[in-house]
Design a protein around this motif. Structure first.
Motif, PDB file in Angstrom:
ATOM      1  N   ALA A   1      58.435 -41.308  19.245  1.00  0.00           N
ATOM      2  CA  ALA A   1      57.157 -41.748  19.814  1.00  0.00           C
ATOM      3  C   ALA A   1      57.159 -41.495  21.323  1.00  0.00           C
ATOM      4  CB  ALA A   1      56.929 -43.223  19.520  1.00  0.00           C
ATOM      5  N   ASP A   2      55.968 -41.428  21.894  1.00  0.00           N
ATOM      6  CA  ASP A   2      55.824 -41.236  23.338  1.00  0.00           C
ATOM      7  C   ASP A   2      55.688 -42.606  24.001  1.00  0.00           C
ATOM      8  OD1 ASP A   2      55.260 -40.545  25.916  1.00  0.00           O
ATOM      9  OD2 ASP A   2      53.272 -39.698  25.494  1.00  0.00           O
ATOM     10  N   PHE A   3      56.803 -43.115  24.493  1.00  0.00           N
ATOM     11  CA  PHE A   3      56.800 -44.453  25.065  1.00  0.00           C
ATOM     12  C   PHE A   3      56.288 -44.476  26.508  1.00  0.00           C
ATOM     13  CE2 PHE A   3      60.230 -44.621  21.814  1.00  0.00           C
ATOM     14  CZ  PHE A   3      59.593 -45.493  20.950  1.00  0.00           C
ATOM     15  N   SER A   4      55.929 -43.316  27.028  1.00  0.00           N
ATOM     16  CA  SER A   4      55.364 -43.269  28.379  1.00  0.00           C
ATOM     17  C   SER A   4      53.850 -43.445  28.378  1.00  0.00           C
ATOM     18  CB  SER A   4      55.717 -41.934  29.053  1.00  0.00           C
ATOM     19  OG  SER A   4      55.077 -40.841  28.388  1.00  0.00           O
ATOM     20  N   CYS A   5      53.236 -43.425  27.193  1.00  0.00           N
ATOM     21  CA  CYS A   5      51.772 -43.539  27.149  1.00  0.00           C
ATOM     22  C   CYS A   5      51.353 -44.937  27.598  1.00  0.00           C
ATOM     23  CB  CYS A   5      51.253 -43.212  25.748  1.00  0.00           C
ATOM     24  SG  CYS A   5      51.327 -44.555  24.566  1.00  0.00           S
ATOM     25  N   GLU A   6      50.224 -45.003  28.281  1.00  0.00           N
ATOM     26  CA  GLU A   6      49.775 -46.255  28.889  1.00  0.00           C
ATOM     27  C   GLU A   6      49.517 -47.344  27.856  1.00  0.00           C
ATOM     28  OE1 GLU A   6      46.203 -47.944  31.810  1.00  0.00           O
ATOM     29  OE2 GLU A   6      46.407 -45.799  31.406  1.00  0.00           O
TER      30      GLU A   6
END
Length: 210
Positions: free
Chosen positions: A122-127
């Motif tokens: 998953a992209d854990f940097s997404c807001e």
């Protein structure tokens, strides 16, 4: 020909709710298949839609897992806050309650817990993920700061206390999920919440500081 007025077959989702249906199916797919076995095709099949349908809302598997991680982070934060709201409002009780919420979420949602803390898909940097995740972290920071009587992030000792508290609660959650606490099996079966509470109470002495 007469007009067909018979019952229509039920679909897996109502018009306009495809995204919600896919997220619900994704959670079940993750629970049953795990991170490694998770696929868009499997989610689509579980939701009762075509293999191409998820593309209307999610670019790929990682995008769907990111959206599911957002759901997990929101639920995680809400569980911690709900425990605190039901607890006494003094700093020690609030600290222990947030730890109870942390572990409650982990035990009730082990697949989502693993997705949040043990996956790179998953992209854990997404807001949308960062916001509730940061809010959950700040619950811990505030709890430690209230116990210490200072801004815990502003000094080395405070940051060490945050690290220690987080590590202990997270480690306990992982050990419980993995079933590694065999010496506590009887205690956990008789009173899981009470056993966890007694462990967390030992993290913070009766003294107002850690």
């Amino acid at each position: 020909m007469t007009e067909d007025t018979g019952p229509r077959p039920k679909t897996a989702y109502h018009h306009g709710d495809l995204r919600t249906a896919l997220l619900a199916a994704a959670e079940q797919e993750l629970i049953e298949k795990g991170i490694e076995g998770f696929t868009l095709r499997g989610v689509a099949k579980r939701a009762g839609v075509s293999h191409a349908a998820p593309a209307h809302h999610f670019r790929d598997t990682g995008d769907l897992l990111t959206a599911l991680a957002v759901v997990a982070a929101q639920r995680f934060y809400a569980t911690m806050k709900a425990r605190q709201e039901r607890s006494a409002q003094d700093p020690r009780s609030q600290f222990i309650a947030s730890g109870q919420g942390y572990i409650e979420f982990a035990l009730d949602n082990p697949a989502l817990f693993e997705l949040m803390f043990g996956s790179r898909r998953a992209d854990f940097s997404c807001e949308d993920f960062s916001r509730p995740s940061f809010e959950a972290f700040m619950v811990l920071v505030k709890d430690v700061a209230d116990l210490r009587g200072d801004n815990a992030l502003d000094n080395v000792e405070g940051r060490a206390d945050i690290l220690t508290a987080w590590s202990l609660v997270h480690g306990l959650a992982n050990l419980l999920i993995a079933g590694r606490l065999r010496f506590l099996e009887g205690d956990l079966e008789a009173d899981r919440d009470g056993t966890i509470l007694r462990a967390l109470e030992r993290v913070v002495p009766v003294s107002p500081r850690l």
